[in-house]
Design a protein around this motif. Structure first.
Motif, PDB file in Angstrom:
ATOM      1  N   GLY B 282       1.721  -8.258   3.900  1.00  8.47           N
ATOM      2  CA  GLY B 282       0.926  -7.186   3.303  1.00  8.47           C
ATOM      3  C   GLY B 282      -0.453  -7.091   3.936  1.00  8.47           C
ATOM      4  N   ARG B 283      -1.039  -8.240   4.177  1.00  5.24           N
ATOM      5  CA  ARG B 283      -2.368  -8.281   4.783  1.00  5.24           C
ATOM      6  C   ARG B 283      -2.333  -7.756   6.208  1.00  5.24           C
ATOM      7  NH1 ARG B 283      -5.452 -11.445   7.544  1.00  5.24           N
ATOM      8  NH2 ARG B 283      -3.762 -12.914   7.950  1.00  5.24           N
ATOM      9  N   LEU B 284      -1.327  -8.157   6.952  1.00  5.41           N
ATOM     10  CA  LEU B 284      -1.209  -7.691   8.338  1.00  5.41           C
ATOM     11  C   LEU B 284      -0.930  -6.194   8.384  1.00  5.41           C
ATOM     12  CD1 LEU B 284       1.023 -10.568   9.755  1.00  5.41           C
ATOM     13  CD2 LEU B 284      -1.439 -10.279  10.099  1.00  5.41           C
ATOM     14  N   ALA B 285      -0.040  -5.742   7.521  1.00  6.56           N
ATOM     15  CA  ALA B 285       0.290  -4.311   7.495  1.00  6.56           C
ATOM     16  C   ALA B 285      -0.951  -3.496   7.138  1.00  6.56           C
ATOM     17  CB  ALA B 285       1.397  -4.044   6.481  1.00  6.56           C
ATOM     18  N   THR B 286      -1.726  -4.017   6.219  1.00  5.79           N
ATOM     19  CA  THR B 286      -2.952  -3.321   5.813  1.00  5.79           C
ATOM     20  C   THR B 286      -3.935  -3.235   6.977  1.00  5.79           C
ATOM     21  OG1 THR B 286      -2.669  -3.929   3.505  1.00  5.79           O
ATOM     22  CG2 THR B 286      -4.907  -3.451   4.219  1.00  5.79           C
TER      23      THR B 286
ATOM     24  N   THR C 313       2.378   2.874  -0.561  1.00  2.00           N
ATOM     25  CA  THR C 313       1.989   1.726   0.259  1.00  2.00           C
ATOM     26  C   THR C 313       0.592   1.948   0.839  1.00  2.00           C
ATOM     27  OG1 THR C 313       4.305   1.363   0.828  1.00  2.00           O
ATOM     28  CG2 THR C 313       2.669   0.308   2.240  1.00  2.00           C
ATOM     29  N   ALA C 314       0.364   3.141   1.334  1.00  2.00           N
ATOM     30  CA  ALA C 314      -0.945   3.457   1.918  1.00  2.00           C
ATOM     31  C   ALA C 314      -2.051   3.306   0.884  1.00  2.00           C
ATOM     32  CB  ALA C 314      -0.922   4.872   2.485  1.00  2.00           C
ATOM     33  N   VAL C 315      -1.756   3.731  -0.327  1.00  2.00           N
ATOM     34  CA  VAL C 315      -2.756   3.690  -1.397  1.00  2.00           C
ATOM     35  C   VAL C 315      -3.084   2.246  -1.789  1.00  2.00           C
ATOM     36  CG1 VAL C 315      -2.749   4.038  -3.892  1.00  2.00           C
ATOM     37  CG2 VAL C 315      -2.491   5.996  -2.364  1.00  2.00           C
ATOM     38  N   HIS C 316      -2.069   1.401  -1.837  1.00  2.00           N
ATOM     39  CA  HIS C 316      -2.327  -0.011  -2.132  1.00  2.00           C
ATOM     40  C   HIS C 316      -3.105  -0.664  -0.987  1.00  2.00           C
ATOM     41  CE1 HIS C 316       0.719   0.403  -5.341  1.00  2.00           C
ATOM     42  NE2 HIS C 316       0.121  -0.643  -5.871  1.00  2.00           N
ATOM     43  N   ALA C 317      -2.752  -0.333   0.230  1.00  2.00           N
ATOM     44  CA  ALA C 317      -3.480  -0.881   1.383  1.00  2.00           C
ATOM     45  C   ALA C 317      -4.948  -0.461   1.325  1.00  2.00           C
ATOM     46  CB  ALA C 317      -2.837  -0.419   2.686  1.00  2.00           C
ATOM     47  N   ASP C 367      -1.845  -8.087  -5.881  1.00  2.87           N
ATOM     48  CA  ASP C 367      -0.866  -7.065  -6.279  1.00  2.87           C
ATOM     49  C   ASP C 367      -0.736  -6.009  -5.178  1.00  2.87           C
ATOM     50  OD1 ASP C 367      -0.549  -8.409  -8.665  1.00  2.87           O
ATOM     51  OD2 ASP C 367      -1.954  -7.152  -9.771  1.00  2.87           O
ATOM     52  N   CYS C 368      -1.863  -5.618  -4.622  1.00  4.01           N
ATOM     53  CA  CYS C 368      -1.827  -4.656  -3.507  1.00  4.01           C
ATOM     54  C   CYS C 368      -1.009  -5.215  -2.347  1.00  4.01           C
ATOM     55  CB  CYS C 368      -3.242  -4.363  -3.005  1.00  4.01           C
ATOM     56  SG  CYS C 368      -4.231  -3.389  -4.149  1.00  4.01           S
ATOM     57  N   LEU C 369      -1.320  -6.460  -1.974  1.00  2.73           N
ATOM     58  CA  LEU C 369      -0.644  -7.021  -0.800  1.00  2.73           C
ATOM     59  C   LEU C 369       0.836  -7.252  -1.061  1.00  2.73           C
ATOM     60  CD1 LEU C 369      -3.261  -9.462   0.716  1.00  2.73           C
ATOM     61  CD2 LEU C 369      -2.852  -7.046   1.197  1.00  2.73           C
ATOM     62  N   ALA C 375       7.124  -3.509   0.708  1.00  2.69           N
ATOM     63  CA  ALA C 375       7.518  -2.236   1.328  1.00  2.69           C
ATOM     64  C   ALA C 375       7.871  -2.452   2.802  1.00  2.69           C
ATOM     65  CB  ALA C 375       6.396  -1.222   1.183  1.00  2.69           C
ATOM     66  N   HIS C 376       7.097  -3.305   3.481  1.00  7.65           N
ATOM     67  CA  HIS C 376       7.350  -3.526   4.905  1.00  7.65           C
ATOM     68  C   HIS C 376       8.507  -4.488   5.150  1.00  7.65           C
ATOM     69  CE1 HIS C 376       4.304  -1.246   7.103  1.00  7.65           C
ATOM     70  NE2 HIS C 376       3.591  -1.366   6.020  1.00  7.65           N
ATOM     71  N   LEU C 377       8.864  -5.264   4.138  1.00  8.26           N
ATOM     72  CA  LEU C 377       9.988  -6.190   4.304  1.00  8.26           C
ATOM     73  C   LEU C 377      11.277  -5.596   3.764  1.00  8.26           C
ATOM     74  CD1 LEU C 377       8.097  -9.477   3.523  1.00  8.26           C
ATOM     75  CD2 LEU C 377       9.254  -8.937   5.675  1.00  8.26           C
ATOM     76  N   GLY C 378      11.230  -4.318   3.388  1.00  9.17           N
ATOM     77  CA  GLY C 378      12.469  -3.626   3.076  1.00  9.17           C
ATOM     78  C   GLY C 378      12.920  -3.678   1.629  1.00  9.17           C
ATOM     79  N   THR C 379      12.048  -4.154   0.730  1.00 11.31           N
ATOM     80  CA  THR C 379      12.405  -4.132  -0.688  1.00 11.31           C
ATOM     81  C   THR C 379      12.510  -2.681  -1.171  1.00 11.31           C
ATOM     82  OG1 THR C 379      11.108  -6.150  -0.939  1.00 11.31           O
ATOM     83  CG2 THR C 379      11.665  -4.969  -2.973  1.00 11.31           C
ATOM     84  N   ASN C 380      13.440  -2.437  -2.067  1.00  9.56           N
ATOM     85  CA  ASN C 380      13.546  -1.104  -2.669  1.00  9.56           C
ATOM     86  C   ASN C 380      12.423  -0.919  -3.676  1.00  9.56           C
ATOM     87  OD1 ASN C 380      14.076   1.187  -4.081  1.00  9.56           O
ATOM     88  ND2 ASN C 380      16.177   0.649  -4.639  1.00  9.56           N
TER      89      ASN C 380
END
Lengths: 389, 389, 389, 389
Positions: B282-286, C313-317, C367-369, C375-380
């Protein structure tokens, strides 16, 4: 202290010769075995062996300082010596504890092999899929009338083709349990074969390869400490050997990398007087000093209270810190030294490659932090269920 | 947008072929020239050339996206294409500004060479001791009746043996002043010679070498824009070419490295569900998303107000950020992928080596921050005295 | 864009008056209600209300820019306005989706209350022990012939004593399930009472208190969208409201803190010309620019594909990045401005206290991360089991 | 060691009483003077005074441990005690060096005042505009037949209204040179007046105010060590007093903050078992351990080779490291403890406010790094031109 000074003097005699070989070994042009022959000739296999049987009997802190000094010049060879220390370390530490029978005979045999016969030991514990964990091991042993027969496949075995003996973990083939024991396998035992040597960004000097054991017969006397099923106990109680040996060698590498950066900067007066460069060098020096202070304090704690949660926690904290330090130094080397740090054949380029491996070696960064975090949050660290063994 | 889509489609046709070659070029087994032939054949030398003369006429943002896509597969070749863009970029940008005489003829000649004859350009500006700075240049030129004669020695010349023309900086030999001009030297001009190719941890695909100019005669028509002494003006006004071209290619590399890490982690369900691993991913993606947003915003600002302090500041901030991102990804790759990330011949190991060079390319990290810092502290950024040129 | 410009002009008229009050509200000497009256008078409650019913109809990105501008002057009031936006945002966004019956009537009623009658809305969802989660809620509702009766205890209710209506979450008392609905409670409904106002290091201007609901009767028409049990669906699909409203206000605060630092440094010529200071200011400016680019890109993605995994995802980042930025700015303020940054009554000291709360507001850093990592590891991400709701 | 144990036992008797007062002093409800009375009553003013004259004679390392213990409970009071130590520290350290005449009488007088009469000393060196630097000082002194007359205005004078004596820096009014001396001014000397007490985010317990000296007559015997013009020499040779006293107190604060975070997390089993939380706690614990190891190593180096470049460098590195640690802990407290960490009246909220001041106290972060950087880059650190004094 006197013993340390004597050993460091031996190391100092050695480093020039190692320094001449280290680049060649890295490029695959020279054989790492000759570097280890220098180590043997200097009597460094003996550093942990108790003085009562003629060894150097150095403390854990002192051995770490020896590895630091070697690691500054030739980190791969320092790591190789550490492998030998890891293999025999616990035996040396407990040499003053009374034992008898098979345990005593085993210990005496090991000390004699190392001290009198100059044998080098190594470990063969990792397997593909399970790494260095004991759980799920696929190398098995079965009992015979006068010993054991081992079959399996180990990965990432350092000192392949160099060490005389390998301490191998294997699981009792007759039970479903994860009943794991350690055995000493000789490199020339029938059925022992080394596969492909590992090729990677660095570490050529550790001489790392796969090891195949095909029905290797081991006499009873080479069962570690003469007792089966002690492996987990060993792992849980004595993480300082698995974790901290690396720390000394990589601390030495960190010091060498810092010196290289500082020297490169100091050559250019304009840069040496730049406040931004001074700030950066100051930051790196501070991180190096803090890491060194932490490593020494952790090792002193091991010497004071070996196996205690406090000692083990300190050792994990130290391993993590040295890894972070190397990341920080590597990034700084690129910023401060530019393309010179990346030119083929430059010392710095090799140091940068070597430095990447600290985080890869056990205990890995998050494993270190989980240990430290648990210890501070009150988890019972002597309960094996706390471990992902 | 349509133009970008068409070019990206060309790139997509290309990447599989580049991907097959990239490892071989890196190991020195394949010739980088053939990779650039693929670039030429796909018509990518044309991306900046104005549509009015038949080129693609992409914006700065669009070209950055093209370099990002290429950089994800073959960063060295992307950097090579960027060198061509840097060499002709300012000409392309100002194609709508009326000019006349020598300037106009020069521009038309360059566009014709690139668009009609498929010629590739490159730059030769760095020298030993002064780097890419104009001040203190030792390559000199003297005037003849119908042109110039150049003599000097350039270092770190990319596309040696690949490009057809090199934009060379040289100082007027007749004055003591730092009166610097740009000239176009053909690779087959008599007196041009390339020395040793640079060997380092990566960048084999940029085909970088020393360049010697021994009394090289240049016709008047190859004086850049037909005017002497414009080099400093060019440098101060248009840093986006020097700084930002790299940014796109390295942003692509960062994306590729992140994908490699994520895929390696996702393969192992236990790791993919580890909260610590998710936190780290998550940190890297961010960080990757923030860097990409910043790069795109900076490029859009260049397209909106080219040469403005705001655009230049944004471009320096973007370059710095991508460099930091790569450091962060490289360290994470070691933590998350372990020794696999460092095995010889693995893709990841190559990406890690390539990533180290971002911080080495201009503008270097502190140069970026000094620019941004000065701009925010109110320094006059169009005053050449603000530069260590 | 025109609508945004008009609203920003209103904000600009306002900021001087808010600036005069903000210190007094922080010290408890002035009433925050008057600051919100300025917001009401300027017509800012209307920013999200669709143009079809007379509102401003701003996009998510535009509203974020409004909050950024306000947050730079008075972050607490900006957060208060955000609470109102959060409460009615989803209704405004879906105003163009056909609905009928109770849902349509509810929406029309809300828009009328806000636009025609100038009512301010807020949310009351947190409870002690469960935080803002829906699972384990202890506030309950039961059905009556013509509506509902609510009983419970909410914590951390912003705009207590300020807002006219509170959107309250409650669980169906008749089932064991976590069947949660939203209701609109008026501040003067019998049985509503506010407890102790929260006292902390900052946030006085949000007027935050406990809220007690003692058998509060709610007419059927104030059931959110006329449908029971939709709360979880709302939460999972539309995290941008919970997460991202804060982001705009805190981005504004970050800009204000950066400006304060830069101005303090720029006053002192020696410091403004120090390369170390420039480096540091450059680093901060770069981080601010990256955060802003990421926030804007995330909001644009919400406007493009609201509720998509990419937008969420963008919003959490973005939320995470602004929190880290504020940490970094706060630490730098201490280094660069020294004790002045900590003197009572100084603007900077207040900004430092306010900045600490970004990490505390949902979604919290980890929570954000976790969201981004998953999302980046493919979880639904649309599967509610992926949430710790 | 025995002396340290005895003093720590005294401290342990004290901490409960200090703990009861610390919040009240912070809120301005209790008088800090009574906290210092507890310090006096416990005999802690004596810790540095040589055993030969009846003091405790603790080493620098031991005193640091005492300040650490106090700082964990009441950092402001620990900083106050440190001010006393700073004022008399150099005298105590050199007590074994033979001296005679005025110097000897001065030293005996100070020891007698502290040990026999229980007097507390403090320093008054900072001025508006120049900070703690000697250069550009505006407080002046002139000679009389039997002493000196001082006039000036000092800022940030700790222990105002608490200490009995203040060591004041002043410049010789008769020369243009920066010829600076130290004098001992009694709080009740005619012409001494304290102005406004400093009000800020924390530090109430240090009782810090402006100090006005209006023709204050000082007998010759209160000239520091009986020699004029020694101030710069003192500053350059003995930075450990200026830098490192703070370090112990803030190390204690860091430990307390870490404990508070850990306890808050450990209360909630779900969080204590979260791998992300363990990772974070592990990281913080590691940083705390590294900082503590570095501080102790630096202090031991001061005791071994006081005034050496190595000792001074270590001390600056330690000060910097503790400041960074506090930043890191403060940010983590917000992430891990949420709004509770920021509620008025909570212990943690006070600790967070106190922690901000470490970076503000001399030597500031960049000053530390410049010292360390210069030392490692080979600058002559005993040359006063290396200092921005």
């Amino acid at each position: 202290m006197t013993a340390l000074i004597a050993v460091l003097a031996k190391v100092d005699d050695l480093v020039d010769q190692l320094a001449k070989r280290v680049g060649g070994v890295d490029r695959g042009e020279l054989d790492s075995g000759e570097s280890y022959q220098l180590i043997r000739d200097a009597g460094l296999l003996d550093v942990l062996v108790p003085t009562s049987v003629g060894g150097r009997g150095l403390s854990f802190l002192d051995v770490t300082k020896v590895l630091e000094r070697l690691g500054a010049v030739d980190v791969s060879t320092a790591l190789g010596l550490n492998m030998h220390n890891v293999a025999i370390g616990a035996l040396c530490e407990t040499a003053d504890q009374a034992t008898m029978g098979a345990g005593q005979r085993f210990r005496e045999w090991v000390f004699d092999e190392v001290h009198t016969n100059g044998r080098m030991f190594a470990s063969a514990t990792s397997e593909i899929g399970t790494g260095a964990r004991l759980r799920g091991l696929r190398t098995v042993y079965r009992r015979t009338s006068d010993g054991f027969v081992l079959t399996g496949h180990k990965s990432f075995v350092s000192l392949a083709g160099v060490a005389d003996y390998f301490v191998v973990t294997a699981r009792d083939v007759t039970t479903e349990e994860d009943d794991v024991s350690h055995f000493v396998v000789a490199s020339d035992d029938p059925g022992v074969r080394f596969g492909q040597y590992w090729q990677g960004a660095a570490l050529a000097g550790t001489s790392t390869a796969e090891m195949f054991l095909d029905n290797v017969t081991i006499p009873r006397g080479r069962l570690f400490m003469g007792v089966e099923g002690m492996s987990l106990f060993k792992l849980v109680r004595e993480p300082h050997w698995m974790v901290s040996g690396y720390t000394g060698a990589y601390l030495g590498l960190a010091g060498a990398l810092f010196d290289r950066i500082t020297r490169a900067v100091a050559k250019d007066a304009a840069r040496a007087e730049s406040p931004v460069v001074r700030h950066e060098i100051g930051r790196l020096a501070t991180a190096l000093r803090a890491a060194r202070a932490l490593v020494y304090a952790a090792c002193a704690e091991v010497d004071r209270a070996r196996g205690s949660v406090e000692a083990n926690t300190a050792v994990h904290a130290a391993k993590y810190t040295v890894g972070e330090l190397l990341n920080s130094l590597a990034a700084a080397a690129l910023r401060l030294c530019g393309s010179k740090a990346l030119a083929s054949g430059s010392d710095q380029e090799r140091l940068l490659r070597e430095s990447q491996f600290c985080a890869v070696m056990p205990a890995k960064p998050d494993d270190c932090l989980q240990y430290v975090g648990k210890a501070h949050l009150g988890t019972n660290m002597h309960d094996v269920r706390s471990f992902t063994w």
